[in-house]
Design an enzyme around this catalytic site. Structure first.
Site, PDB file in Angstrom:
ATOM      1  N   VAL A   9       0.869  -1.181   0.000  1.00 26.35           N
ATOM      2  CA  VAL A   9       0.000   0.000   0.000  1.00 26.35           C
ATOM      3  C   VAL A   9       0.901   1.225   0.000  1.00 26.35           C
ATOM      4  O   VAL A   9       2.008   1.195   0.527  1.00 26.35           O
ATOM      5  CB  VAL A   9      -0.950   0.035   1.215  1.00 26.35           C
ATOM      6  CG1 VAL A   9      -2.017  -1.037   1.095  1.00 26.35           C
ATOM      7  CG2 VAL A   9      -0.188  -0.107   2.512  1.00 26.35           C
ATOM      8  N   SER A  10       0.397   2.320  -0.593  1.00 28.53           N
ATOM      9  CA  SER A  10       1.230   3.511  -0.787  1.00 28.53           C
ATOM     10  C   SER A  10       1.295   4.422   0.418  1.00 28.53           C
ATOM     11  O   SER A  10       2.300   5.090   0.641  1.00 28.53           O
ATOM     12  CB  SER A  10       0.733   4.315  -1.992  1.00 28.53           C
ATOM     13  OG  SER A  10       0.798   3.533  -3.162  1.00 28.53           O
ATOM     14  N   THR A  11       0.222   4.498   1.203  1.00 29.41           N
ATOM     15  CA  THR A  11       0.176   5.465   2.291  1.00 29.41           C
ATOM     16  C   THR A  11       0.168   4.798   3.655  1.00 29.41           C
ATOM     17  O   THR A  11      -0.267   3.660   3.805  1.00 29.41           O
ATOM     18  CB  THR A  11      -1.085   6.346   2.180  1.00 29.41           C
ATOM     19  OG1 THR A  11      -2.243   5.529   2.389  1.00 29.41           O
ATOM     20  CG2 THR A  11      -1.169   6.994   0.807  1.00 29.41           C
TER      21      THR A  11
END
Length: 272
Positions: free
Chosen positions: A9-11
């Site tokens: 996941v990016s965040t």
């Protein structure tokens, strides 16, 4: 033979909520079960941007180190593991050379197994990279528009202004008084050091000589309404003329030039 899964996941917010990671891990486990396999280890990347190559991510590095010939690597989507076509194809070639099977569920399975899968993989990798380029272009356009609207985008606020609550640059009356005084002293022939002393004594504000030079720009006056770097500069010449430099080429009124030569704010809206 070992079976590995990879999720990302990016965040940090996504990582804390866990929903996206949980879905990805269940997807990988379900796909492995359909093939009669069991995932031995799941490599989970939390709060890591996809723009970072797989080999430079913490879990990505550990994954690539753990892989052995005959192993199977499963990831739910192309964009979870790669965002760059160059990175994707480079890793794919290395995995094939090492005898590792890469299964990308959104592409239908093993992308190292046949030519058709590789073709689809190559095309979709290029599409993912093109989308990132479009996102960067949109961000650049928004920032350019914000600058043209005199918005504050971070960094050092220009002297004479402050950042407003709505993100715009708002004139700072106290600093504008200093600028006007400094320009008047400069017009009377005062040196930068003399101006520095006068401002310190009369206003209790001691600016560095570099700051004063930037504010005054000697005999250069800029028109407000444009961020630094996108302004039009009017350079006054000793014979009473002027030279205009910059991207903004709207006509300059004679009265404005005369006012500039006397270091007085010219009349008209949007001019300091």
């Amino acid at each position: 033979m070992a079976v590995y899964g990879y999720a990302r996941v990016s965040t940090s917010r996504q990582a804390e909520e866990g929903e996206s990671l949980d879905v990805q891990q269940r997807t990988v486990a379900g796909y492995a079960l359909m093939l009669g396999l069991t995932v031995d280890r799941m490599f989970v990347e939390r709060g890591v941007s996809g723009s970072i190559p797989l080999s430079e991510r913490a879990e990505g590095t550990a994954l690539l180190t753990a892989l052995k010939p005959g192993d199977v690597l499963i990831t739910p989507k192309l964009d979870r593991m790669f965002r760059s076509a160059l990175d994707a194809l480079d890793v794919l070639a290395k995995l094939k050379a090492r005898g590792v099977s890469l299964h990308m569920i959104d592409l239908g399975g093993d992308v190292t197994g046949n030519g058709i899968s590789k073709l689809v993989f190559t095309i979709l990798s290029a599409v993912a990279e093109a989308e990132r380029d479009r996102i960067r272009e949109r961000v650049t356009q928004v920032k350019r528009d914000q600058r043209q609207r005199n918005r504050y985008l971070g960094g050092i606020v220009p002297f004479g202004f402050r950042a407003g609550d709505d993100g715009s640059l708002v004139s700072d009356s106290a600093e504008q008084v200093l600028i006007a005084h400094a320009r008047a002293l400069r017009a009377d022939g005062a040196t930068l050091r003399a101006i520095q002393t006068a401002l310190d004594v009369q206003h209790g504000r001691k600016l560095s000589l570099d700051a004063l030079h930037r504010v005054l720009a000697d005999t250069v006056h800029h028109r407000r309404g444009h961020m630094p770097g996108e302004m039009r500069w009017i350079i006054l010449t000793p014979n009473g003329g002027h030279v205009s430099i910059g991207r903004h080429t709207d006509p300059i009124a004679p009265a404005e030039i005369a006012a500039l030569h006397h270091c007085k704010p010219p009349a008209g809206p949007g001019v300091p």
